[in-house]
Design an enzyme around this catalytic site. Structure first.
Site, PDB file in Angstrom:
ATOM      1  N   LYS A  22      34.271   3.135  -7.209  1.00  0.00           N
ATOM      2  CA  LYS A  22      35.217   2.720  -8.266  1.00  0.00           C
ATOM      3  C   LYS A  22      36.513   3.525  -8.183  1.00  0.00           C
ATOM      4  O   LYS A  22      37.600   2.965  -8.208  1.00  0.00           O
ATOM      5  CB  LYS A  22      34.587   2.916  -9.650  1.00  0.00           C
ATOM      6  CG  LYS A  22      35.600   2.843 -10.780  1.00  0.00           C
ATOM      7  CD  LYS A  22      34.990   3.048 -12.138  1.00  0.00           C
ATOM      8  CE  LYS A  22      35.054   4.450 -12.685  1.00  0.00           C
ATOM      9  NZ  LYS A  22      36.370   4.938 -13.156  1.00  0.00           N
ATOM     10  N   ASN A  23      36.393   4.847  -8.073  1.00  0.00           N
ATOM     11  CA  ASN A  23      37.590   5.674  -8.172  1.00  0.00           C
ATOM     12  C   ASN A  23      38.460   5.636  -6.908  1.00  0.00           C
ATOM     13  O   ASN A  23      39.598   6.084  -6.943  1.00  0.00           O
ATOM     14  CB  ASN A  23      37.240   7.097  -8.605  1.00  0.00           C
ATOM     15  CG  ASN A  23      36.844   7.130 -10.086  1.00  0.00           C
ATOM     16  OD1 ASN A  23      37.096   6.176 -10.816  1.00  0.00           O
ATOM     17  ND2 ASN A  23      36.215   8.211 -10.505  1.00  0.00           N
ATOM     18  N   ARG A  92      42.153   3.611 -17.413  1.00  0.00           N
ATOM     19  CA  ARG A  92      42.929   4.808 -17.099  1.00  0.00           C
ATOM     20  C   ARG A  92      43.753   4.620 -15.821  1.00  0.00           C
ATOM     21  O   ARG A  92      44.903   5.022 -15.735  1.00  0.00           O
ATOM     22  CB  ARG A  92      41.908   5.946 -16.905  1.00  0.00           C
ATOM     23  CG  ARG A  92      42.497   7.268 -16.575  1.00  0.00           C
ATOM     24  CD  ARG A  92      42.950   7.956 -17.816  1.00  0.00           C
ATOM     25  NE  ARG A  92      43.623   9.198 -17.523  1.00  0.00           N
ATOM     26  CZ  ARG A  92      44.426   9.787 -18.370  1.00  0.00           C
ATOM     27  NH1 ARG A  92      44.675   9.257 -19.547  1.00  0.00           N
ATOM     28  NH2 ARG A  92      45.004  10.918 -18.057  1.00  0.00           N
ATOM     29  N   ASP A 116      38.661   6.033 -20.552  1.00  0.00           N
ATOM     30  CA  ASP A 116      37.541   6.640 -21.252  1.00  0.00           C
ATOM     31  C   ASP A 116      37.970   7.656 -22.284  1.00  0.00           C
ATOM     32  O   ASP A 116      38.883   8.437 -22.059  1.00  0.00           O
ATOM     33  CB  ASP A 116      36.641   7.357 -20.235  1.00  0.00           C
ATOM     34  CG  ASP A 116      35.950   6.363 -19.358  1.00  0.00           C
ATOM     35  OD1 ASP A 116      35.509   5.342 -19.888  1.00  0.00           O
ATOM     36  OD2 ASP A 116      35.868   6.606 -18.150  1.00  0.00           O
ATOM     37  N   ILE A 123      49.080  13.953 -18.635  1.00  0.00           N
ATOM     38  CA  ILE A 123      49.587  13.527 -17.319  1.00  0.00           C
ATOM     39  C   ILE A 123      50.814  14.349 -16.920  1.00  0.00           C
ATOM     40  O   ILE A 123      51.648  13.906 -16.148  1.00  0.00           O
ATOM     41  CB  ILE A 123      49.881  12.000 -17.256  1.00  0.00           C
ATOM     42  CG1 ILE A 123      50.839  11.591 -18.379  1.00  0.00           C
ATOM     43  CG2 ILE A 123      48.612  11.181 -17.324  1.00  0.00           C
ATOM     44  CD1 ILE A 123      51.408  10.175 -18.163  1.00  0.00           C
ATOM     45  N   ASP A 124      50.891  15.577 -17.442  1.00  0.00           N
ATOM     46  CA  ASP A 124      52.061  16.421 -17.155  1.00  0.00           C
ATOM     47  C   ASP A 124      52.230  16.688 -15.659  1.00  0.00           C
ATOM     48  O   ASP A 124      53.353  16.776 -15.156  1.00  0.00           O
ATOM     49  CB  ASP A 124      51.951  17.751 -17.922  1.00  0.00           C
ATOM     50  CG  ASP A 124      50.632  18.458 -17.666  1.00  0.00           C
ATOM     51  OD1 ASP A 124      49.574  17.885 -17.994  1.00  0.00           O
ATOM     52  OD2 ASP A 124      50.640  19.565 -17.093  1.00  0.00           O
TER      53      ASP A 124
END
Ligand code: EPU
Length: 421
Positions: A22-23, A92, A116, A123-124
């Site tokens: 998936k990732n 995400r 999730d 997200i810096d």
């Protein structure tokens, strides 16, 4: 909303085949828009995240054709369009369109990502990376607007504060066509990063060092797909089936595995006393005998994956004695499954973000709620172990990440149904 209904307590047996990761898939699909020619992905998992990403591609006039496990993506008529909230919130990984659109068009307008609920997910580091390449990043009406300067992005050295998977992926995608060299230090080393680099290099990108903590990207003018790309097996799905096989299996062979990707996980499961035979690309998990309690601490790859702390939890509940400890160093608040497991009779609690697990000889069916993918996996395994009926509400979260899960579980002998609530 979907529900998963399980009548548990049946020993499971047979063979199961793991799908594509998936990732990896959720980064490869956005990365496909960097190509000037149609892209073919093989071994694509049948999961809701893929459907949602295809919907986003359609909004940009990118054609998709998904049959069996082969996905053709044709980005040749792509139009640059903003991707506001809506679908973006459904997963995400839609934030990978920030890097992909920036790499392709020098501009990206993307709603804030969803995904999730596992605690704060800033997200810096992604933004730091885009800015280091010369982009300006603005927050306008709940949208992130990222723009390259007139002459395009220019490579730079970027030292990540932590080895973030998402930031590493986004910076790679933005820098593939930047001027000069980009060096990502303290990069994520996950196998999915190597998969992305292989995919892009086969299209003409020049990315070296993926899988180590320093990745060098030499920008090229354009990239174009020439050969199909086969996605690596999903190590998290594999780990989930290993836990399931040890908890309730009567001999299960798990196929399409890269054992090395599961080293930390297998070491922990074997430390508990689970017996596993490894073949070339499959593992056979024997029915478990007396299991020893263990401590689990999650860490960036190659450490024990955060995505497997919930799936291994039912296995700790099966131990004979002692107190198990689970500490998630990546997402300390990833504990939403605990109250649900308690409803099933599990002797488990959370204190100061530390999960304490005690042996639980019997679980009983209950109505529970899957707050996120891996919480859902944990409840699914517990439901298969428990006596009686378990109803998992919001099973959509399980379908977001587990390839053809109902079919696979039934083939192993499970009494499982997914239905609309
Ligand atoms: N972090 C920051 N700032 C950033 C980025 C990350 O502080 O700019 C922190 C996070 O809060 C976290 C840590 O760094 O504590 C690692 O986060 P990372 O960026 O690596 O995670 P991610 O890219 O958002 C991916 C997977 C997750 C997986 C994590 C960790 C995808 C789409 N998601 O998330 O997968 O848990 O890496 O391995 O690849 C799942 O599959 O269930 C899942 C949640």
């Amino acid at each position: 909303m979907k529900q998963m209904i399980i009548h548990g307590g049946k020993p499971l047996k047979g063979d199961v085949w793991i799908g594509g990761a998936k990732n990896s898939t959720v980064s490869l699909i956005p990365a496909a828009i960097l190509s000037r020619t149609p892209v073919t992905l093989e071994c694509v998992p049948r999961i809701a995240d893929v459907d949602n990403l295809m919907d986003l591609l359609h909004e940009m006039d990118v054609k998709c054709d998904f049959k069996e496990t082969t996905l053709h993506i044709d980005p040749t008529a792509i139009k640059m369009s903003p991707l506001p909230a809506g679908k973006i919130k459904s997963l995400r990984a839609s934030y990978y369109f920030m890097g992909a659109l920036l790499g392709r068009f020098g501009k990206a307008v993307v709603g804030f990502p969803g995904g999730d609920d596992i605690g704060p997910r800033p997200i810096d580091q992604h933004i730091k990376g885009f800015e280091a390449l010369g982009a300006t990043v603005k927050n306008e009406n709940d949208q992130i607007v990222i723009s390259a300067p007139e002459g395009g992005l220019t490579g730079n050295d970027i030292d990540l504060a932590m080895p973030s998977v998402g930031a590493t992926v986004n910076i790679i995608m933005a820098s593939v066509t930047a001027h000069g060299q980009t060096v990502i230090k303290n990069a994520a080393k996950e196998p999915e990063i190597i998969d992305l680099a292989t995919f892009l290099n086969n299209m003409g990108a020049v990315i070296r060092g993926a899988g180590t903590d320093t990745i060098r990207i030499d920008g090229v003018e354009k990239i174009a797909s020439k050969i199909p790309h086969t996605i690596i097996p999903d190590r998290i799905e594999a780990g989930t089936y290993i836990s399931l096989a040890a908890c309730i299996g009567d001999g299960i062979r798990i196929h399409n595995i890269i054992e090395e990707h599961l080293d930390s996980y297998l070491a922990k499961v074997e430390e508990m006393g689970v017996v596993i035979d490894a073949d070339e690309d499959s593992l056979f998990v024997y029915p478990a005998g007396d299991l020893k309690m263990v401590q689990v601490k999650t860490n960036p790859y190659p450490g024990f994956a955060t995505d497997l702390q919930q799936p291994i939890t039912p296995l700790l509940l099966s131990a004979k004695s002692g107190e198990g400890v689970i500490i998630d160093n990546i997402y300390p608040k990833r504990v939403r499954h605990i109250p649900e497991l308690q409803k099933m009779g599990a002797d488990i609690k959370v204190e100061d973000n530390i999960i304490l697990v005690h042996p639980t000889s019997e679980l009983h069916g209950a109505r529970v709620h899957a707050d996120e993918i891996r919480a859902g996996a944990s409840l699914m395994i517990a439901g298969l172990m428990a006596d009686g009926e378990t109803v998992i509400d919001n099973a959509d979260n399980i379908l977001r990440g587990y390839d053809r899960v109902e079919e696979k579980l039934r083939k192993l002998g499970a009494d499982v149904t997914i239905q609309n609530a």
